[in-house]
Design a protein around this motif. Structure first.
Motif, PDB file in Angstrom:
ATOM      1  N   GLU A  22       0.641  -1.104  -0.001  1.00  9.23           N
ATOM      2  CA  GLU A  22      -0.080   0.051  -0.047  1.00  9.23           C
ATOM      3  C   GLU A  22       0.854   1.260   0.016  1.00  9.23           C
ATOM      4  O   GLU A  22       0.636   2.254  -0.569  1.00  9.23           O
ATOM      5  CB  GLU A  22      -0.834   0.062   1.108  1.00  9.23           C
ATOM      6  N   VAL A  23       2.003   1.343   0.584  1.00  6.72           N
ATOM      7  CA  VAL A  23       2.930   2.416   0.717  1.00  6.72           C
ATOM      8  C   VAL A  23       3.526   2.707  -0.783  1.00  6.72           C
ATOM      9  O   VAL A  23       3.557   3.780  -1.123  1.00  6.72           O
ATOM     10  CB  VAL A  23       3.897   2.235   1.882  1.00  6.72           C
ATOM     11  N   VAL A  24       3.718   1.514  -1.264  1.00  5.41           N
ATOM     12  CA  VAL A  24       4.656   1.773  -2.545  1.00  5.41           C
ATOM     13  C   VAL A  24       3.493   2.259  -3.380  1.00  5.41           C
ATOM     14  O   VAL A  24       3.810   3.182  -4.164  1.00  5.41           O
ATOM     15  CB  VAL A  24       5.135   0.448  -2.880  1.00  5.41           C
ATOM     16  N   ARG A  25       2.415   1.779  -3.423  1.00  6.05           N
ATOM     17  CA  ARG A  25       1.270   1.997  -4.379  1.00  6.05           C
ATOM     18  C   ARG A  25       0.985   3.549  -4.280  1.00  6.05           C
ATOM     19  O   ARG A  25       0.695   4.413  -5.191  1.00  6.05           O
ATOM     20  CB  ARG A  25       0.190   1.196  -4.283  1.00  6.05           C
ATOM     21  N   HIS A  26       0.903   3.961  -3.082  1.00  6.67           N
ATOM     22  CA  HIS A  26       0.591   5.399  -2.457  1.00  6.67           C
ATOM     23  C   HIS A  26       1.746   6.358  -3.078  1.00  6.67           C
ATOM     24  O   HIS A  26       1.573   7.668  -4.021  1.00  6.67           O
ATOM     25  CB  HIS A  26       0.115   5.539  -1.335  1.00  6.67           C
ATOM     26  N   ARG A  28       3.496   5.793  -5.413  1.00  8.85           N
ATOM     27  CA  ARG A  28       3.632   6.103  -7.092  1.00  8.85           C
ATOM     28  C   ARG A  28       2.532   7.014  -7.511  1.00  8.85           C
ATOM     29  O   ARG A  28       2.816   7.507  -8.515  1.00  8.85           O
ATOM     30  CB  ARG A  28       3.370   4.482  -7.506  1.00  8.85           C
ATOM     31  N   ALA A  29       1.480   6.760  -6.689  1.00 11.47           N
ATOM     32  CA  ALA A  29       0.331   7.864  -7.215  1.00 11.47           C
ATOM     33  C   ALA A  29       0.766   8.956  -6.829  1.00 11.47           C
ATOM     34  O   ALA A  29       0.609  10.060  -7.667  1.00 11.47           O
ATOM     35  CB  ALA A  29      -1.032   7.404  -6.224  1.00 11.47           C
ATOM     36  N   LEU A  30       1.479   9.419  -5.913  1.00  8.23           N
ATOM     37  CA  LEU A  30       1.825  10.994  -5.396  1.00  8.23           C
ATOM     38  C   LEU A  30       2.912  11.443  -6.434  1.00  8.23           C
ATOM     39  O   LEU A  30       2.797  12.375  -6.881  1.00  8.23           O
ATOM     40  CB  LEU A  30       2.634  10.895  -4.242  1.00  8.23           C
ATOM     41  N   ARG A  31       3.828  10.382  -6.957  1.00  7.27           N
ATOM     42  CA  ARG A  31       4.782  10.971  -8.133  1.00  7.27           C
ATOM     43  C   ARG A  31       4.060  11.237  -9.246  1.00  7.27           C
ATOM     44  O   ARG A  31       4.641  11.908 -10.200  1.00  7.27           O
ATOM     45  CB  ARG A  31       5.849   9.676  -8.416  1.00  7.27           C
ATOM     46  N   ARG A  32       2.979  10.589  -9.513  1.00  4.75           N
ATOM     47  CA  ARG A  32       2.036  11.074 -10.766  1.00  4.75           C
ATOM     48  C   ARG A  32       1.517  12.472 -10.875  1.00  4.75           C
ATOM     49  O   ARG A  32       1.030  12.850 -11.834  1.00  4.75           O
ATOM     50  CB  ARG A  32       0.964  10.022 -11.187  1.00  4.75           C
ATOM     51  N   ILE A  33       1.567  13.071  -9.548  1.00  6.44           N
ATOM     52  CA  ILE A  33       0.834  14.404  -9.512  1.00  6.44           C
ATOM     53  C   ILE A  33       2.099  15.503  -9.077  1.00  6.44           C
ATOM     54  O   ILE A  33       2.526  15.514  -7.684  1.00  6.44           O
ATOM     55  CB  ILE A  33      -0.305  14.434  -8.294  1.00  6.44           C
ATOM     56  N   PRO A  34       2.495  16.226  -9.986  1.00  9.01           N
ATOM     57  CA  PRO A  34       3.550  16.966  -9.738  1.00  9.01           C
ATOM     58  C   PRO A  34       3.509  17.855  -8.836  1.00  9.01           C
ATOM     59  O   PRO A  34       4.548  18.332  -8.061  1.00  9.01           O
ATOM     60  CB  PRO A  34       3.968  17.628 -11.170  1.00  9.01           C
ATOM     61  N   VAL A  35       2.434  18.624  -8.868  1.00  6.55           N
ATOM     62  CA  VAL A  35       2.145  19.861  -7.668  1.00  6.55           C
ATOM     63  C   VAL A  35       0.922  19.475  -6.488  1.00  6.55           C
ATOM     64  O   VAL A  35      -0.118  18.797  -7.126  1.00  6.55           O
ATOM     65  CB  VAL A  35       1.809  21.039  -8.427  1.00  6.55           C
TER      66      VAL A  35
END
Length: 418
Positions: A22-26, A28-35
Motif C-alpha cells: 500500500e505504501v509503494v502504491r501510494h 507511486r500515485a503521489l509521483r504522478r501528481i507533480p504539484v
C-alpha cells in the motif's frame, strides 16, 4: 512451532507485506501528481482551497481539488463536483483515496484541504498521505481548543504539524507568525507571509467580481500561491470570480417576507470568536438601520466553541436580540452570563427544527431586520440556510468590471458520490 504460532506469524507477515504494498502504491500515485497543495488553518480552509483550484484552472492547469468543510466535495478538472462517500464517517485515510483518484484523473495539481484536528494526525496527513510541494496555513486562531489547545499558541503549533518538508508554505497569519517561521526553518521550507501590503493591494474592483462575500486575506493568499505556480495574477483572479463558492461561504440573502425586509447572513462557518465578531460588526455597520438579530447555532459536541462565543459576546456591537438554537445552548448561556451579558435578552430555542426557529425569528423581526447565523454550520445551520435561501430574492447581476462582463452566479451540478 505450534499451529497457532505459525498462523499468527503468517498473519503478521501478510499484514506487513500488504502495508508495504500500500505504501509503494501510494507513493507511486503521489509521483504522478507533480504539484500538491495542502491547505490548513483555523478559518477559510475550504474557501482558499476553492480559490487556489479555480485560479490554477484558469491558468490551463489540470486541477483536482478536495474540500472537507461544510460538505466534503471533490472538484474535477471541469469543475463538476462529487460528494465524498463516507459510510463510516470522516477519516484522514480518505486522503489516500483522493490522491489515487487525482492520479487516475491525470491531475497536474492536487489542492487538498487538511481534514485532521489531532496534532499527530495533522503530521500524519502531510508526511504520509499528501507530501505537499506547497503548504498553506490560512491563519491560527483559538478554536477546537479541546483538541489543539489549551491556548492560541498551541493551536498554531498544532497546525504546524502539516508544515511540509523542503517545500514552500504560504500564510496570512500575523499574530503567531514567529511560531510558523520556527516550524518552517525546522522543516527546511520557505515561508511566504501575506502582510498588510499584499492585502491592501486587493482592490474593491477585485472583490466586486465575487458572487459571495470573500475575505481579502483569502484572495491575497490564494493569488500568492497561483503566482508562485506560474499563473498571472489577473488570470488567476478571473478564474476565482468564476469559481463555485463553498456551501458555507458568507452570503447575504435578501427577503421580502409579508411586508418585512429581511437580510439573512450565512456566517455559520465562521465559528471562532475573532472571525465571528469581525463578521457581525461588518454586517451591523453595513445595515445600520436594521434591527439586528444574532443567531448562535450550538452543538452539544462543540461545548468549548459555545463557551468561547458566549464569553466574547459582551465585547461585540450589541445585538437587539440574541437567539440560541441547536443543542447544548446551556454552555453558551452560562458563559455569556459569566462574562456580564444579561441572559434575559437571550431567546433560547433549544432542540427545535429549522421551521420552528424560522417562525420565531420572523416574530422577532421588525420592518427591516438583519439576521446573522453564527456558531456551527452543521445540522440546523444548513437547514436554516436552505429555508432563507429558498425564500430570498434572486441576486441582481453584478456591475461589470473593467474589460470584463459581470459573472453570473455559478450553478453547481448535482453532486455525485465518490
Amino acid at each position: 512451532m505450534s499451529y497457532a504460532a505459525e498462523l499468527l506469524t503468517g498473519l503478521v507477515l501478510f499484514v506487513v507485506a500488504w502495508l508495504g504494498h500500500e505504501v509503494v502504491r501510494h507513493r507511486r500515485a503521489l509521483r504522478r501528481i507533480p504539484v500538491r497543495v495542502h491547505v490548513n488553518g483555523t478559518r477559510g480552509k475550504s474557501s482558499v482551497t476553492r480559490l487556489i483550484a479555480a485560479g490554477l484552472r484558469a491558468g490551463d492547469k489540470r486541477v483536482v481539488a478536495k474540500t472537507t468543510g461544510t460538505l466534503a466535495r471533490v472538484i474535477l478538472p471541469g469543475e463538476r463536483e462529487l460528494a465524498v462517500f463516507r459510510p463510516l464517517g470522516a477519516n484522514v485515510r480518505e486522503q489516500i483515496r483522493i490522491v489515487r483518484f487525482a492520479a487516475e484523473q491525470k491531475a497536474e495539481v492536487l489542492v487538498v484541504e487538511c481534514m485532521a484536528l489531532q496534532p499527530i494526525l495533522q503530521w500524519l496527513s502531510e508526511r504520509m498521505f499528501v507530501r505537499a510541494t506547497h503548504g498553506v496555513i490560512t491563519n491560527a486562531r483559538p478554536d477546537h481548543l479541546d483538541v489543539m489547545g489549551p491556548g492560541g499558541d498551541d493551536v498554531a503549533k498544532a497546525l504546524c504539524g502539516m508544515m511540509p518538508v523542503e517545500a514552500a508554505c504560504f500564510t496570512a497569519e500575523r499574530e503567531r507568525l514567529a511560531i510558523l517561521e520556527m516550524a518552517a526553518k525546522d522543516r527546511g521550507s520557505r515561508l511566504a507571509a501575506i502582510g498588510e501590503d499584499e492585502v491592501e493591494a486587493i482592490r474593491d474592483a477585485d472583490m466586486e467580481g465575487f458572487v459571495h462575500f470573500e475575505h481579502r486575506e483569502n484572495v491575497a493568499l490564494a493569488l500568492a500561491v497561483c503566482e508562485d505556480l506560474g499563473v498571472p495574477r489577473e488570470v488567476a483572479l478571473r478564474g476565482m470570480w468564476e469559481g463555485t463558492p463553498d456551501p458555507g461561504a458568507l452570503v447575504f440573502h435578501h427577503l421580502d417576507f409579508f411586508g418585512r425586509e429581511l437580510v439573512f447572513v450565512n456566517a455559520f462557518a465562521a465559528n471562532d470568536p475573532i472571525s465571528s465578531q469581525q463578521i457581525w460588526e461588518m454586517c451591523v455597520e453595513r445595515f445600520p438601520e436594521h434591527r439586528s438579530v444574532a443567531v448562535f447555532n450550538c452543538r452539544v459536541d462543540r461545548a468549548d466553541r459555545s463557551r468561547q462565543l458566549g464569553q466574547a459576546l459582551p465585547a461585540w456591537a450589541p445585538p437587539d436580540h440574541v437567539v440560541a438554537v441547536g443543542t447544548g445552548t446551556l454552555f453558551f448561556g452560562r458563559a455569556a452570563a459569566a462574562a456580564g451579558w444579561d441572559v434575559s435578552r437571550v431567546v433560547n430555542i433549544e432542540d427545535r427544527d429549522a421551521r420552528e426557529v424560522f417562525e420565531r425569528l420572523i416574530e422577532l423581526a421588525g420592518e427591516r431586520t438583519l439576521i446573522v447565523g453564527l456558531g456551527n454550520i452543521g445540522g440546523l445551520g444548513l437547514d436554516l440556510v436552505r429555508l432563507f435561501r429558498n425564500r430570498a430574492r434572486r441576486r441582481p447581476a453584478l456591475a461589470p468590471l473593467p474589460d470584463r462582463a459581470a459573472p453570473s452566479a455559478p450553478t453547481p451540478a448535482p453532486a455525485e458520490d465518490l
